[in-house]
Design a protein around this motif. Structure first.
Motif, PDB file in Angstrom:
ATOM      1  N   ALA A   1       0.607  -1.309   0.083  1.00 19.72           N
ATOM      2  CA  ALA A   1       0.004  -0.065   0.152  1.00 19.72           C
ATOM      3  C   ALA A   1       0.887   1.132  -0.056  1.00 19.72           C
ATOM      4  O   ALA A   1       0.292   2.463  -0.174  1.00 19.72           O
ATOM      5  N   GLU A   2       2.099   1.176   0.396  1.00 19.92           N
ATOM      6  CA  GLU A   2       2.847   2.368   0.414  1.00 19.92           C
ATOM      7  C   GLU A   2       3.214   3.009  -1.006  1.00 19.92           C
ATOM      8  O   GLU A   2       3.785   3.953  -1.204  1.00 19.92           O
ATOM      9  N   TYR A   3       3.124   2.016  -2.192  1.00 22.49           N
ATOM     10  CA  TYR A   3       3.271   2.514  -3.490  1.00 22.49           C
ATOM     11  C   TYR A   3       2.206   2.620  -4.282  1.00 22.49           C
ATOM     12  O   TYR A   3       1.508   1.827  -4.452  1.00 22.49           O
ATOM     13  N   ASP A   4       2.078   3.909  -4.861  1.00 24.46           N
ATOM     14  CA  ASP A   4       0.992   4.060  -5.843  1.00 24.46           C
ATOM     15  C   ASP A   4       1.542   3.937  -7.234  1.00 24.46           C
ATOM     16  O   ASP A   4       2.793   4.052  -7.533  1.00 24.46           O
ATOM     17  N   PRO A   5       0.875   3.614  -8.221  1.00 30.58           N
ATOM     18  CA  PRO A   5       1.519   3.363  -9.605  1.00 30.58           C
ATOM     19  C   PRO A   5       1.742   4.876 -10.068  1.00 30.58           C
ATOM     20  O   PRO A   5       1.104   5.635  -9.721  1.00 30.58           O
ATOM     21  N   ARG A   6       2.973   4.790 -10.951  1.00 35.87           N
ATOM     22  CA  ARG A   6       3.154   6.112 -11.625  1.00 35.87           C
ATOM     23  C   ARG A   6       3.714   5.755 -13.032  1.00 35.87           C
ATOM     24  O   ARG A   6       4.033   4.587 -13.319  1.00 35.87           O
ATOM     25  N   ARG A   7       3.597   6.749 -13.905  1.00 35.18           N
ATOM     26  CA  ARG A   7       4.154   6.641 -15.182  1.00 35.18           C
ATOM     27  C   ARG A   7       5.308   6.778 -15.227  1.00 35.18           C
ATOM     28  O   ARG A   7       6.188   7.733 -14.624  1.00 35.18           O
ATOM     29  N   ALA A   8       6.154   6.003 -15.951  1.00 37.83           N
ATOM     30  CA  ALA A   8       7.389   6.111 -16.165  1.00 37.83           C
ATOM     31  C   ALA A   8       7.918   6.005 -17.873  1.00 37.83           C
ATOM     32  O   ALA A   8       7.193   4.845 -18.278  1.00 37.83           O
ATOM     33  N   VAL A   9       8.729   6.601 -18.118  1.00 38.29           N
ATOM     34  CA  VAL A   9       9.313   6.508 -19.653  1.00 38.29           C
ATOM     35  C   VAL A   9      10.770   5.843 -19.645  1.00 38.29           C
ATOM     36  O   VAL A   9      11.697   6.389 -18.964  1.00 38.29           O
ATOM     37  N   LEU A  10      11.013   4.734 -20.196  1.00 39.17           N
ATOM     38  CA  LEU A  10      12.287   3.933 -20.139  1.00 39.17           C
ATOM     39  C   LEU A  10      12.616   3.842 -21.515  1.00 39.17           C
ATOM     40  O   LEU A  10      11.921   3.664 -22.620  1.00 39.17           O
ATOM     41  N   SER A  11      14.130   4.323 -21.780  1.00 44.65           N
ATOM     42  CA  SER A  11      14.772   4.222 -23.110  1.00 44.65           C
ATOM     43  C   SER A  11      15.871   3.090 -22.741  1.00 44.65           C
ATOM     44  O   SER A  11      16.474   2.879 -21.891  1.00 44.65           O
ATOM     45  N   ALA A  12      15.764   2.350 -24.020  1.00 45.12           N
ATOM     46  CA  ALA A  12      16.705   1.231 -23.892  1.00 45.12           C
ATOM     47  C   ALA A  12      17.492   1.133 -25.361  1.00 45.12           C
ATOM     48  O   ALA A  12      16.833   1.104 -26.306  1.00 45.12           O
ATOM     49  N   LEU A  13      18.752   1.241 -25.297  1.00 43.06           N
ATOM     50  CA  LEU A  13      19.597   0.934 -26.562  1.00 43.06           C
ATOM     51  C   LEU A  13      19.686  -0.623 -26.663  1.00 43.06           C
ATOM     52  O   LEU A  13      20.183  -1.321 -25.515  1.00 43.06           O
ATOM     53  N   VAL A  14      19.451  -1.223 -27.984  1.00 43.34           N
ATOM     54  CA  VAL A  14      19.506  -2.731 -28.141  1.00 43.34           C
ATOM     55  C   VAL A  14      20.420  -3.006 -29.197  1.00 43.34           C
ATOM     56  O   VAL A  14      20.264  -2.003 -30.153  1.00 43.34           O
ATOM     57  N   GLU A  15      20.774  -3.931 -29.256  1.00 44.77           N
ATOM     58  CA  GLU A  15      21.358  -4.536 -30.570  1.00 44.77           C
ATOM     59  C   GLU A  15      20.417  -5.160 -31.579  1.00 44.77           C
ATOM     60  O   GLU A  15      19.301  -5.650 -31.099  1.00 44.77           O
ATOM     61  N   ASP A  16      20.306  -5.063 -32.858  1.00 47.21           N
ATOM     62  CA  ASP A  16      19.550  -5.427 -33.643  1.00 47.21           C
ATOM     63  C   ASP A  16      19.762  -6.878 -34.251  1.00 47.21           C
ATOM     64  O   ASP A  16      19.576  -7.306 -35.352  1.00 47.21           O
TER      65      ASP A  16
ATOM     66  N   VAL B   1       5.616   2.929 -19.280  1.00 44.47           N
ATOM     67  CA  VAL B   1       4.625   1.887 -18.183  1.00 44.47           C
ATOM     68  C   VAL B   1       4.302   2.771 -17.016  1.00 44.47           C
ATOM     69  O   VAL B   1       4.599   3.943 -16.869  1.00 44.47           O
ATOM     70  N   GLU B   2       3.300   2.020 -16.688  1.00 42.41           N
ATOM     71  CA  GLU B   2       2.571   2.496 -15.303  1.00 42.41           C
ATOM     72  C   GLU B   2       2.570   1.354 -14.379  1.00 42.41           C
ATOM     73  O   GLU B   2       1.676   0.546 -14.442  1.00 42.41           O
ATOM     74  N   GLU B   3       3.526   1.684 -13.411  1.00 41.65           N
ATOM     75  CA  GLU B   3       3.585   0.618 -12.350  1.00 41.65           C
ATOM     76  C   GLU B   3       3.890   1.288 -10.990  1.00 41.65           C
ATOM     77  O   GLU B   3       4.191   2.550 -10.937  1.00 41.65           O
ATOM     78  N   THR B   4       4.117   0.540  -9.927  1.00 44.59           N
ATOM     79  CA  THR B   4       4.609   0.924  -8.616  1.00 44.59           C
ATOM     80  C   THR B   4       6.260   1.222  -8.756  1.00 44.59           C
ATOM     81  O   THR B   4       6.730   0.598  -9.824  1.00 44.59           O
ATOM     82  N   GLU B   5       6.852   1.769  -8.052  1.00 43.67           N
ATOM     83  CA  GLU B   5       8.094   2.172  -7.797  1.00 43.67           C
ATOM     84  C   GLU B   5       9.057   0.824  -7.966  1.00 43.67           C
ATOM     85  O   GLU B   5       9.671   0.654  -8.616  1.00 43.67           O
ATOM     86  N   PRO B   6       8.631  -0.294  -7.178  1.00 42.16           N
ATOM     87  CA  PRO B   6       9.406  -1.499  -7.195  1.00 42.16           C
ATOM     88  C   PRO B   6       9.428  -2.112  -8.482  1.00 42.16           C
ATOM     89  O   PRO B   6      10.311  -2.629  -8.975  1.00 42.16           O
ATOM     90  N   ASN B   7       8.107  -2.168  -9.051  1.00 38.09           N
ATOM     91  CA  ASN B   7       8.031  -2.724 -10.492  1.00 38.09           C
ATOM     92  C   ASN B   7       8.799  -2.081 -11.432  1.00 38.09           C
ATOM     93  O   ASN B   7       9.200  -2.659 -12.589  1.00 38.09           O
TER      94      ASN B   7
ATOM     95  N   ILE C   1      11.523  -3.784 -13.760  1.00 36.85           N
ATOM     96  CA  ILE C   1      11.574  -3.836 -15.302  1.00 36.85           C
ATOM     97  C   ILE C   1      12.947  -3.486 -15.600  1.00 36.85           C
ATOM     98  O   ILE C   1      13.498  -4.094 -16.565  1.00 36.85           O
ATOM     99  N   GLU C   2      13.301  -2.507 -14.922  1.00 37.12           N
ATOM    100  CA  GLU C   2      14.923  -2.093 -15.628  1.00 37.12           C
ATOM    101  C   GLU C   2      15.792  -3.162 -15.415  1.00 37.12           C
ATOM    102  O   GLU C   2      16.777  -3.422 -16.079  1.00 37.12           O
ATOM    103  N   ARG C   3      15.862  -3.889 -14.048  1.00 36.48           N
ATOM    104  CA  ARG C   3      16.747  -4.861 -13.781  1.00 36.48           C
ATOM    105  C   ARG C   3      16.494  -6.066 -14.739  1.00 36.48           C
ATOM    106  O   ARG C   3      17.546  -6.689 -15.035  1.00 36.48           O
ATOM    107  N   GLN C   4      15.310  -6.290 -15.057  1.00 35.84           N
ATOM    108  CA  GLN C   4      15.044  -7.437 -16.001  1.00 35.84           C
ATOM    109  C   GLN C   4      15.458  -7.326 -17.424  1.00 35.84           C
ATOM    110  O   GLN C   4      16.157  -7.944 -18.127  1.00 35.84           O
ATOM    111  N   LEU C   5      15.430  -6.027 -17.749  1.00 37.85           N
ATOM    112  CA  LEU C   5      15.809  -5.721 -19.228  1.00 37.85           C
ATOM    113  C   LEU C   5      17.488  -5.572 -19.142  1.00 37.85           C
ATOM    114  O   LEU C   5      18.062  -5.994 -20.157  1.00 37.85           O
TER     115      LEU C   5
END
Length: 210
Positions: free
Chosen positions: A29-44, A83-89, A93-97
């Protein structure tokens, strides 16, 4: 030796999420969802986009939009994800990517980043003069017009796009296509950690940002 009765045994508190992990309701309950913009550089690499989206969907994270396109370095692409998720999520996402082999670097953009999206609107052509007036008001461009329909292209931030769509509703929107955000950091700030400028001819190397 006889144990305690079932009613007297301790029971773990909380509930389990979709992954079967027990969640402390007070902590959640301590975390409310928020919108975040993530950018990732990837190999083709073949299938890189499906690997990224598959990772997100398996964990049932909420993706609002995703865009992908080339960068200044041959063989690299930039994925911009909202994405729209809680801070831990968001952190997860960043860690998994970061762990995906085709991902070179990933990071969340600051609130002041340059963000824009493109939308194509097809409206009824009964009132072309009024449609043209609103198109000019929102600095749009008429891409196609005939007696039945008019197709307009608009670019801008989410608030501008939403406002324009509301204004065009009066004519009857037949079809709509939105790209979702694409974004870059302001000034000389790297959009993702460790990103090198294209003019340096120095590709960004995989780094561990965590």
């Amino acid at each position: 030796m006889k144990g305690a009765e079932p009613a007297d045994r301790p029971h773990p508190s909380g509930r389990r999420n979709e992954q079967g992990i027990r969640v402390d309701p007070e902590a959640a309950a301590e975390y409310d969802p928020r919108r975040a913009v993530l950018s990732a550089l990837v190999e083709d690499d073949p299938g890189v986009l499906s690997r990224v989206t598959g990772l997100i969907s398996r964990r049932q994270f909420n993706i609002e939009s995703l865009t992908v396109g080339p960068t200044t370095i041959d063989g690299h692409s930039r994925i911009t994800m909202v994405v729209e998720e809680t801070e831990p999520n968001i952190d997860q996402i960043e860690r998994q990517l970061d762990k995906l082999k085709p991902v070179i670097a990933v990071g969340e953009l600051a609130d002041d980043a340059i963000r824009t999206e493109l939308v194509l609107l097809k409206v009824r052509g009964n009132e072309p003069d009024k449609v043209n007036a609103i198109t000019q008001m929102y600095e749009g461009k008429t891409m196609d017009a005939d007696p039945q329909t008019i197709t307009i292209q608009l670019t801008g931030d989410e608030q501008k796009i939403d406002s324009a769509i509301d204004a065009f509703e009066q004519f009857g929107i037949i079809e709509i296509a939105r790209t979702g955000y694409t974004a870059l950091a302001r000034g000389d700030t790297a959009t993702v950690p460790g990103e090198k400028p294209g003019t340096a001819n120095e590709p960004t190397k995989p780094i561990n940002t965590r």
